[in-house]
Design a protein around this motif. Structure first.
Motif, PDB file in Angstrom:
ATOM      1  N   UNK A   1       0.819  -1.216   0.000  1.00 35.10           N
ATOM      2  CA  UNK A   1       0.000   0.000   0.000  1.00 35.10           C
ATOM      3  C   UNK A   1       0.851   1.264   0.000  1.00 35.10           C
ATOM      4  N   UNK A   2       2.169   1.118   0.242  1.00 39.03           N
ATOM      5  CA  UNK A   2       3.046   2.287   0.230  1.00 39.03           C
ATOM      6  C   UNK A   2       3.432   2.705  -1.182  1.00 39.03           C
ATOM      7  N   UNK A   3       3.113   1.850  -2.159  1.00 37.86           N
ATOM      8  CA  UNK A   3       3.554   2.098  -3.536  1.00 37.86           C
ATOM      9  C   UNK A   3       2.363   2.491  -4.386  1.00 37.86           C
ATOM     10  N   UNK A   4       2.517   3.558  -5.151  1.00 39.98           N
ATOM     11  CA  UNK A   4       1.462   3.978  -6.064  1.00 39.98           C
ATOM     12  C   UNK A   4       2.060   4.121  -7.455  1.00 39.98           C
ATOM     13  N   UNK A   5       1.180   4.244  -8.443  1.00 37.99           N
ATOM     14  CA  UNK A   5       1.639   4.479  -9.807  1.00 37.99           C
ATOM     15  C   UNK A   5       1.366   5.919 -10.179  1.00 37.99           C
ATOM     16  N   UNK A   6       2.369   6.610 -10.739  1.00 38.74           N
ATOM     17  CA  UNK A   6       2.140   7.989 -11.172  1.00 38.74           C
ATOM     18  C   UNK A   6       1.437   7.971 -12.525  1.00 38.74           C
ATOM     19  N   UNK A   7       1.040   9.139 -12.996  1.00 37.58           N
ATOM     20  CA  UNK A   7       0.315   9.191 -14.275  1.00 37.58           C
ATOM     21  C   UNK A   7       1.175   8.651 -15.421  1.00 37.58           C
ATOM     22  N   UNK A   8       2.516   8.761 -15.308  1.00 37.82           N
ATOM     23  CA  UNK A   8       3.380   8.194 -16.363  1.00 37.82           C
ATOM     24  C   UNK A   8       3.680   6.722 -16.092  1.00 37.82           C
ATOM     25  N   UNK A   9       2.937   6.133 -15.139  1.00 39.78           N
ATOM     26  CA  UNK A   9       3.040   4.695 -14.788  1.00 39.78           C
ATOM     27  C   UNK A   9       4.303   4.349 -14.007  1.00 39.78           C
TER      28      UNK A   9
ATOM     29  N   UNK B   1       6.653   4.081 -10.675  1.00 43.03           N
ATOM     30  CA  UNK B   1       6.250   3.895  -9.279  1.00 43.03           C
ATOM     31  C   UNK B   1       6.656   5.080  -8.415  1.00 43.03           C
ATOM     32  N   UNK B   2       5.858   5.348  -7.394  1.00 42.08           N
ATOM     33  CA  UNK B   2       6.231   6.358  -6.409  1.00 42.08           C
ATOM     34  C   UNK B   2       5.804   5.814  -5.050  1.00 42.08           C
ATOM     35  N   UNK B   3       6.600   6.063  -4.052  1.00 39.99           N
ATOM     36  CA  UNK B   3       6.299   5.497  -2.736  1.00 39.99           C
ATOM     37  C   UNK B   3       6.096   6.608  -1.718  1.00 39.99           C
ATOM     38  N   UNK B   4       5.604   6.212  -0.555  1.00 39.03           N
ATOM     39  CA  UNK B   4       5.476   7.188   0.530  1.00 39.03           C
ATOM     40  C   UNK B   4       6.848   7.796   0.852  1.00 39.03           C
TER      41      UNK B   4
END
Ligand SMILES: Nc1ncnc2c1ncn2[C@@H]1O[C@H](COP(=O)(O)O)[C@@H](OP(=O)(O)O)[C@H]1O
Ligand SMILES: [Mg+2]
Length: 471
Positions: free
Chosen positions: A153-161, A163-166
């Motif tokens: 759950x700490x990892x998300x996808x940015x609009x350019x796909x 990864x970005x984390x907390x």
């Protein structure tokens, strides 16, 4: 020695008010400061005042306004009329009364005319470097904590796909927060990778809560800053301090809060990379590399390789230093001085999507490099190269990829000050003055000065060969 850094200030009385005309630090060969036009606002008899002044950029005569608090790093020993001694050494604290008993001026300036700015004196960025090291180290602490217990759950996808984390966000908040706290007098401009857009979405509320807690916990555990906890709104605002466009005028911080996010997710190398641009040139850089061994990565000693956590720092004309993130004394580092490609090994991205492994393989072969490539993530490559772990770094992204300045600014000066050179694949220096992107489409090559001509030739020949089939 504690008296290493001091500043001599020249001044005099004018209309009943003490005016300081200028100053310089003769205490080191760096001559860090030239000051002109100080107009102290109020009482000068106490060390608890703040002083506005114009810091002249040596050689260009441009003035930047700055407000300095004398409460922390700067200790005003005394001000009477003509020349005064100011400590710049952060280790001197007001709590040490013996050090504050020196009130004698070093010398007296007879003339009351303003001190002229000598164009040969170089600008120093000592206080920015101290702030940058503090900021990157604190951010590294947050990242280490997150990497140890990374949750999906700490990892998300940015609009350019990507990864970005907390930790990317948390690191950006901490760096921005520390720089602004440490340098309250300076205009603040930050060119940084992350922005708050995705975090403002409904579904990101939990992530924002987690980032805010991580940041507040890190600040509280560190204990340097006695502030009330940041709110979620504060966190969003501080993240968006990083939206500056940079450019060729003035000073801009350049930050990659986690460079090598993919390496970070894999448990491998990553870096907190922070540089400072002044008039479009990189003048200082700090690379915190929490997973980089303190010994050369080529070391055979497994025990030594387990000790990790390096902080590289470089300032224009002052060299590159490495220390441990736990605070060992800094040691000066130098790039490999090998001229023989057979002795050289080369770095490239771990991710094949970031840099063509086949092209760098062809270049290395043409040059005569025997060793296989060493693939690691992030600007930790620049750090490891600056201490000679390898002799060459090759980076060839897909055509059309636009390199961002935060992916190279800190590494660029870390290499240059360690005696190396980084250029585009045509041999031109990297240009950080064009805004958020580097204006190049050929690739980036890094090595020592002796090997560069041969490397450049191998690169040019390989690029020509690669282009041939499509002609
Ligand atoms: N297709 C691509 N080509 C080249 N570089 C890319 C890329 N996609 C992402 N990158 C950049 O490569 C950086 C990592 O470099 P390296 O390959 O040396 O580890 C990433 O930094 P972030 O991880 O901060 O996003 C990102 O900016
Ligand atoms: Mg990056």
């Amino acid at each position: 020695m504690l008296w290493r850094h001091y500043l001599v200030v020249f001044g005099g009385m004018r209309s009943g008010q003490l005016v300081v005309f200028g100053g310089a630090s003769p205490s080191s060969n760096r001559f860090p400061y030239l000051i002109a036009g100080i107009s102290p606002p109020t009482s000068l008899s106490t060390i608890d005042f703040q002083i506005w002044y114009h810091m002249c950029k040596a050689g260009r005569g441009q003035c930047g306004r700055a407000l300095h608090s004398l409460e922390s790093r700067w200790e005003m020993v005394s001000i009477t009329a003509v020349a005064r001694l100011v400590h710049l050494n952060s280790s001197i604290k007001r709590s040490n009364p013996n050090l504050l008993s020196t009130t004698k001026p070093l010398f007296t300036l007879k003339s009351s005319s303003p001190v002229s700015v000598n164009s040969s004196i170089a600008m120093s960025y000592d206080d920015q470097l101290i702030a940058a090291k503090k900021a990157a180290s604190l951010a590294a602490r947050l990242c280490q904590k997150v990497q140890k217990g990374l949750l999906q759950s700490d990892v998300q996808s940015k609009s350019d796909k990507s990864p970005v984390t907390v930790a990317d966000y948390g690191s950006q908040v901490l760096v921005s927060f520390v720089l602004q706290r440490e340098l309250p007098s300076q205009a603040f401009s930050l060119v940084a990778e992350e922005d708050s857009r995705d975090l403002r979405k409904e579904e990101s509320q939990e992530t924002l809560r987690r980032i805010t807690k991580l940041v507040n916990d890190t600040i509280a555990n560190d204990g340097t800053y006695n502030v009330s906890p940041l709110s979620e709104a504060d966190v969003l605002t501080i993240i968006d301090c990083g939206t500056s466009e940079g450019g060729s005028n003035g000073q801009h911080w350049v930050l990659d809060p986690i460079d090598g996010t993919k390496g970070f997710l894999r448990g491998d190398q990553y870096a907190i990379a922070l540089g400072l641009l002044d008039e479009g040139k990189v003048v200082l850089g700090v690379l915190a590399c929490p997973n980089l061994p303190l010994e050369s990565i080529r070391s055979q000693d497994q025990h030594a390789l387990n000790k990790a956590g390096c902080l590289f720092s470089a300032q224009l004309s002052c060299g590159t230093y490495m220390e441990s993130l736990d605070g060992s004394p800094p040691v000066k580092v130098h790039v490999s001085d090998t001229e023989d490609p057979e002795e050289a090994s080369f770095f490239e991205s771990y991710e094949a999507a970031h840099s063509s492994h086949s092209l760098s393989g062809a270049i290395a072969k043409k040059l005569g490099v025997k060793a296989p490539p060493v693939r690691i993530d992030s600007q930790a490559k620049y750090g490891a190269l600056s201490r000679g772990d390898a002799a060459i770094y090759l980076r060839f992204p897909n055509k059309g990829y636009r390199e961002k300045i935060w992916d190279h600014a800190a590494g660029y000066i870390v290499i240059a000050e360690a005696g190396g050179v980084a250029s585009d694949a045509g041999g031109k220096p990297l240009d950080f003055s064009k805004g958020r992107y580097l204006d190049l489409d050929t690739g980036i090559i890094v090595t020592n000065r002796k090997l560069m001509p041969a490397l450049l030739k191998a690169v040019q020949d390989s690029l020509k060969e690669q282009a041939l089939p499509s002609l």
